[in-house]
Design a protein around this motif. Structure first.
Motif, PDB file in Angstrom:
ATOM      1  N   GLU A 276       2.809  10.671  -9.538  1.00  0.00           N
ATOM      2  CA  GLU A 276       2.011  10.920 -10.730  1.00  0.00           C
ATOM      3  C   GLU A 276       1.227  12.227 -10.649  1.00  0.00           C
ATOM      4  OE1 GLU A 276       2.198   9.191 -13.491  1.00  0.00           O
ATOM      5  OE2 GLU A 276       3.718   7.947 -12.534  1.00  0.00           O
ATOM      6  N   ASP A 277       0.582  12.472  -9.502  1.00  0.00           N
ATOM      7  CA  ASP A 277      -0.222  13.695  -9.371  1.00  0.00           C
ATOM      8  C   ASP A 277      -0.500  13.938  -7.896  1.00  0.00           C
ATOM      9  OD1 ASP A 277      -2.281  15.660  -9.325  1.00  0.00           O
ATOM     10  OD2 ASP A 277      -2.812  15.138 -11.382  1.00  0.00           O
ATOM     11  N   MET A 278       0.150  14.946  -7.329  1.00  0.00           N
ATOM     12  CA  MET A 278       0.015  15.227  -5.909  1.00  0.00           C
ATOM     13  C   MET A 278      -1.414  15.645  -5.558  1.00  0.00           C
ATOM     14  SD  MET A 278       2.437  17.700  -3.608  1.00  0.00           S
ATOM     15  CE  MET A 278       3.842  17.147  -4.586  1.00  0.00           C
ATOM     16  N   THR A 279      -2.025  16.417  -6.444  1.00  0.00           N
ATOM     17  CA  THR A 279      -3.398  16.880  -6.185  1.00  0.00           C
ATOM     18  C   THR A 279      -4.372  15.712  -6.188  1.00  0.00           C
ATOM     19  OG1 THR A 279      -2.895  19.006  -7.231  1.00  0.00           O
ATOM     20  CG2 THR A 279      -5.214  18.444  -6.942  1.00  0.00           C
ATOM     21  N   ALA A 280      -4.212  14.822  -7.170  1.00  0.00           N
ATOM     22  CA  ALA A 280      -5.083  13.650  -7.242  1.00  0.00           C
ATOM     23  C   ALA A 280      -4.853  12.724  -6.053  1.00  0.00           C
ATOM     24  CB  ALA A 280      -4.831  12.902  -8.545  1.00  0.00           C
ATOM     25  N   ALA A 281      -3.594  12.608  -5.625  1.00  0.00           N
ATOM     26  CA  ALA A 281      -3.294  11.772  -4.464  1.00  0.00           C
ATOM     27  C   ALA A 281      -3.994  12.306  -3.219  1.00  0.00           C
ATOM     28  CB  ALA A 281      -1.787  11.724  -4.246  1.00  0.00           C
ATOM     29  N   THR A 282      -4.000  13.624  -3.062  1.00  0.00           N
ATOM     30  CA  THR A 282      -4.705  14.240  -1.927  1.00  0.00           C
ATOM     31  C   THR A 282      -6.199  13.991  -2.028  1.00  0.00           C
ATOM     32  OG1 THR A 282      -3.013  15.972  -1.807  1.00  0.00           O
ATOM     33  CG2 THR A 282      -5.096  16.404  -0.691  1.00  0.00           C
ATOM     34  N   ALA A 283      -6.739  14.069  -3.249  1.00  0.00           N
ATOM     35  CA  ALA A 283      -8.174  13.907  -3.459  1.00  0.00           C
ATOM     36  C   ALA A 283      -8.661  12.507  -3.108  1.00  0.00           C
ATOM     37  CB  ALA A 283      -8.525  14.238  -4.906  1.00  0.00           C
ATOM     38  N   ILE A 284      -7.816  11.506  -3.277  1.00  0.00           N
ATOM     39  CA  ILE A 284      -8.243  10.137  -2.967  1.00  0.00           C
ATOM     40  C   ILE A 284      -7.904   9.731  -1.534  1.00  0.00           C
ATOM     41  CG2 ILE A 284      -8.075   9.413  -5.371  1.00  0.00           C
ATOM     42  CD1 ILE A 284      -5.434   8.072  -4.730  1.00  0.00           C
ATOM     43  N   GLY A 285      -7.477  10.706  -0.735  1.00  0.00           N
ATOM     44  CA  GLY A 285      -7.308  10.451   0.689  1.00  0.00           C
ATOM     45  C   GLY A 285      -5.908  10.151   1.164  1.00  0.00           C
ATOM     46  N   ILE A 286      -4.910  10.330   0.307  1.00  0.00           N
ATOM     47  CA  ILE A 286      -3.526  10.088   0.721  1.00  0.00           C
ATOM     48  C   ILE A 286      -3.000  11.311   1.469  1.00  0.00           C
ATOM     49  CG2 ILE A 286      -1.156   9.733  -0.110  1.00  0.00           C
ATOM     50  CD1 ILE A 286      -2.315   8.171  -2.445  1.00  0.00           C
ATOM     51  N   ALA A 287      -2.450  11.079   2.646  1.00  0.00           N
ATOM     52  CA  ALA A 287      -1.859  12.171   3.433  1.00  0.00           C
ATOM     53  C   ALA A 287      -0.497  12.501   2.844  1.00  0.00           C
ATOM     54  CB  ALA A 287      -1.744  11.765   4.892  1.00  0.00           C
ATOM     55  N   VAL A 288      -0.486  13.417   1.869  1.00  0.00           N
ATOM     56  CA  VAL A 288       0.714  13.694   1.080  1.00  0.00           C
ATOM     57  C   VAL A 288       1.910  14.092   1.939  1.00  0.00           C
ATOM     58  CG1 VAL A 288       1.701  15.248  -0.636  1.00  0.00           C
ATOM     59  CG2 VAL A 288      -0.493  14.162  -1.065  1.00  0.00           C
ATOM     60  N   PRO A 289       1.777  15.055   2.873  1.00  0.00           N
ATOM     61  CA  PRO A 289       2.955  15.418   3.680  1.00  0.00           C
ATOM     62  C   PRO A 289       3.541  14.238   4.452  1.00  0.00           C
ATOM     63  CG  PRO A 289       1.242  17.066   3.903  1.00  0.00           C
ATOM     64  CD  PRO A 289       0.631  15.914   3.179  1.00  0.00           C
ATOM     65  N   ARG A 290       2.679  13.400   5.016  1.00  0.00           N
ATOM     66  CA  ARG A 290       3.165  12.252   5.786  1.00  0.00           C
ATOM     67  C   ARG A 290       3.852  11.239   4.877  1.00  0.00           C
ATOM     68  NH1 ARG A 290      -1.332   9.239   9.085  1.00  0.00           N
ATOM     69  NH2 ARG A 290      -1.832   8.427   7.008  1.00  0.00           N
TER      70      ARG A 290
ATOM     71  N   ARG B 274       0.828  -1.211   0.000  1.00  0.00           N
ATOM     72  CA  ARG B 274       0.000   0.000   0.000  1.00  0.00           C
ATOM     73  C   ARG B 274       0.862   1.261   0.000  1.00  0.00           C
ATOM     74  NH1 ARG B 274      -4.746   1.210   4.481  1.00  0.00           N
ATOM     75  NH2 ARG B 274      -5.492   3.190   3.566  1.00  0.00           N
ATOM     76  N   LEU B 275       1.936   1.238   0.775  1.00  0.00           N
ATOM     77  CA  LEU B 275       2.813   2.401   0.846  1.00  0.00           C
ATOM     78  C   LEU B 275       3.455   2.687  -0.507  1.00  0.00           C
ATOM     79  CD1 LEU B 275       4.043   4.595   2.607  1.00  0.00           C
ATOM     80  CD2 LEU B 275       5.864   2.989   3.237  1.00  0.00           C
ATOM     81  N   GLY B 276       3.856   1.637  -1.210  1.00  0.00           N
ATOM     82  CA  GLY B 276       4.441   1.812  -2.534  1.00  0.00           C
ATOM     83  C   GLY B 276       3.463   2.442  -3.502  1.00  0.00           C
ATOM     84  N   ARG B 277       2.209   2.017  -3.426  1.00  0.00           N
ATOM     85  CA  ARG B 277       1.188   2.615  -4.301  1.00  0.00           C
ATOM     86  C   ARG B 277       0.976   4.089  -3.965  1.00  0.00           C
ATOM     87  NH1 ARG B 277      -0.978  -2.575  -3.418  1.00  0.00           N
ATOM     88  NH2 ARG B 277      -2.341  -1.841  -1.742  1.00  0.00           N
ATOM     89  N   ALA B 278       1.093   4.417  -2.672  1.00  0.00           N
ATOM     90  CA  ALA B 278       0.974   5.827  -2.269  1.00  0.00           C
ATOM     91  C   ALA B 278       2.135   6.646  -2.827  1.00  0.00           C
ATOM     92  CB  ALA B 278       0.923   5.925  -0.745  1.00  0.00           C
TER      93      ALA B 278
END
Length: 305
Positions: A176-190, A166-170
Motif C-alpha cells: 500500500e505505501d512503502m514510506t508509511a510502512a517504514t514509518a510504522i516500524g516495518i523493516a521494509v528491506p527484510r 503479522r507477516l501478511g499484514r506487513a
C-alpha cells in the motif's frame, strides 16, 4: 453458498481420476502445478506489491534440482523439499541486491536475474545438460495427480494462513505505501527479502512437480515469457485473491486448447508465430477493460446481482 461450492469442487477433484481420460487428468495436474506457482507470485506481486519478472527462474531452479536429485536416487519427499529450499535461497539471492528498489527498477532487476539464471542453465552443461536438457523419471499418473492436488490445496491454505498473520499484514502494508510502512516500524528491506524467499519456495516446489509432469527440463522452458504469462494469469484471474489463482491457472491451461481448436477450425497447419501471447494479451486487455478486479471479482459480482 461458497462452502457448498467448495465441497462440490473437492468432490469433483476426488472423482477426477475415475472420470477423466489420461489426457484430461494430465491437464488437471498442470492446473494444480500452476496453482502452486501462482500462489508464490500472488504472495509477492499481489499482496506484497513487488513486481517480479523472474518467477520462471525460481521454477526452473526447482525443476533442475528435482531432476538432478531424483536421477541420483534421492527419495521423492527429500528431493521435493530440497528443490523448495534451494529455490527459496535463490529468491533471497535475487532479492538482496534489489531490496531497495521498487516499481519499474525492481522489474528490470528481476528480469535481468532471470536472464542470468537461464544462462546458467544453458552453460553449466556438466550439471544441467545445457541446451540438451535433462530427462526426468516418470511417475504413476494417478498418484502424481494426488500429490500435485495436495500441493496446490496446501499452498492455498498456507497463503491464507500467512496473510492472516503479522507477516501478511506487513506484506500488505508494503504494497500500500512503502514510506508509511517504514514509518510504522516495518523493516521494509527484510520484509521484501522474506516475500521473495517465500514466493521462490512455492515456485521451486511447482518447478519440481513440473519437471515430473513434463518428464524433461531444458533452459528455454523457464524464460521471461513464462514469468510474463504467470503474471498475466494472476491479473486475469484476479490479483490479490486466492480464487484468482485458481481461475487464472485454469485459464492458462484452457487457452492453448482453445487456440488448438481455432487452428483446426481455420485449417492452420502451423499457428502464426506468437499467437498464444497475442491471445493472452488480448484477454488481458478485455479483463482490464470489463473486469478490473479479474475474473474472480467479475464472477463474484455477477453472482451477487
Amino acid at each position: 453458498m461458497r462452502r457448498t461450492l467448495v465441497v462440490i469442487v473437492l468432490l469433483a477433484l476426488a472423482a477426477a481420476p475415475a472420470l477423466l481420460s489420461p489426457w484430461g487428468l494430465s491437464q488437471l495436474t498442470f492446473v494444480a502445478i500452476y496453482i502452486v506457482a501462482g500462489t508464490g507470485l500472488m504472495l509477492l506481486a499481489g499482496h506484497a506489491g513487488q513486481l517480479s519478472l523472474c518467477h520462471a527462474a525460481f521454477i526452473g531452479v526447482g525443476a533442475y534440482v528435482e531432476a538432478i536429485l531424483h536421477a541420483r536416487g534421492w527419495p521423492l519427499p527429500v528431493s521435493l523439499l530440497s528443490a523448495t529450499i534451494l529455490a527459496s535461497v535463490t529468491g533471497i539471492v535475487a532479492a538482496w541486491p534489489a531490496r531497495k528498489l521498487s516499481g519499474i527498477y525492481l522489474a528490470i532487476a528481476t528480469l535481468s536475474f532471470g536472464f542470468i539464471v537461464q544462462e546458467i542453465f544453458m552453460r553449466w552443461e556438466s550439471v544441467t545438460g545445457g541446451n540438451a536438457g535433462l530427462a526426468v523419471a516418470n511417475l504413476d499418473a494417478g498418484r502424481f495427480y494426488w500429490l500435485a492436488l495436495a500441493a496446490s490445496l496446501g499452498a492455498l491454505w498456507l497463503l491464507g494462513r500467512l496473510l492472516a498473520g503479522r507477516l501478511g499484514r506487513a506484506f500488505i502494508a508494503l504494497r500500500e505505501d512503502m514510506t508509511a510502512a517504514t514509518a510504522i516500524g516495518i523493516a521494509v528491506p527484510r520484509v521484501k527479502v522474506t516475500a521473495f524467499a517465500l514466493a521462490a519456495a512455492f515456485g521451486g516446489l511447482a518447478g519440481a512437480l513440473y519437471a515430473h509432469q513434463l518428464r524433461f527440463v531444458s533452459p528455454e522452458q523457464f524464460d521471461w515469457v513464462m514469468s510474463i504469462e504467470l503474471l498475466m494469469m494472476l491479473v486475469i484471474g484476479g490479483l490479490g485473491t486466492r480464487a484468482g489463482i485458481v481461475i487464472g491457472a485454469v485459464f492458462l491451461i484452457v487457452l492453448p486448447q482453445a487456440i488448438a481448436l481455432l487452428r483446426d477450425g481455420l485449417g492452420w497447419v502451423t499457428p502464426p508465430a506468437g499467437i498464444e501471447l497475442f491471445a493472452f494479451g488480448f484477454a488481458l486487455v478485455l479483463t482490464l477493460r470489463y473486469a478490473p478486479a479479474g475474473l474472480a471479482g467479475w464472477l463474484g459480482k455477477s453472482a451477487s446481482l
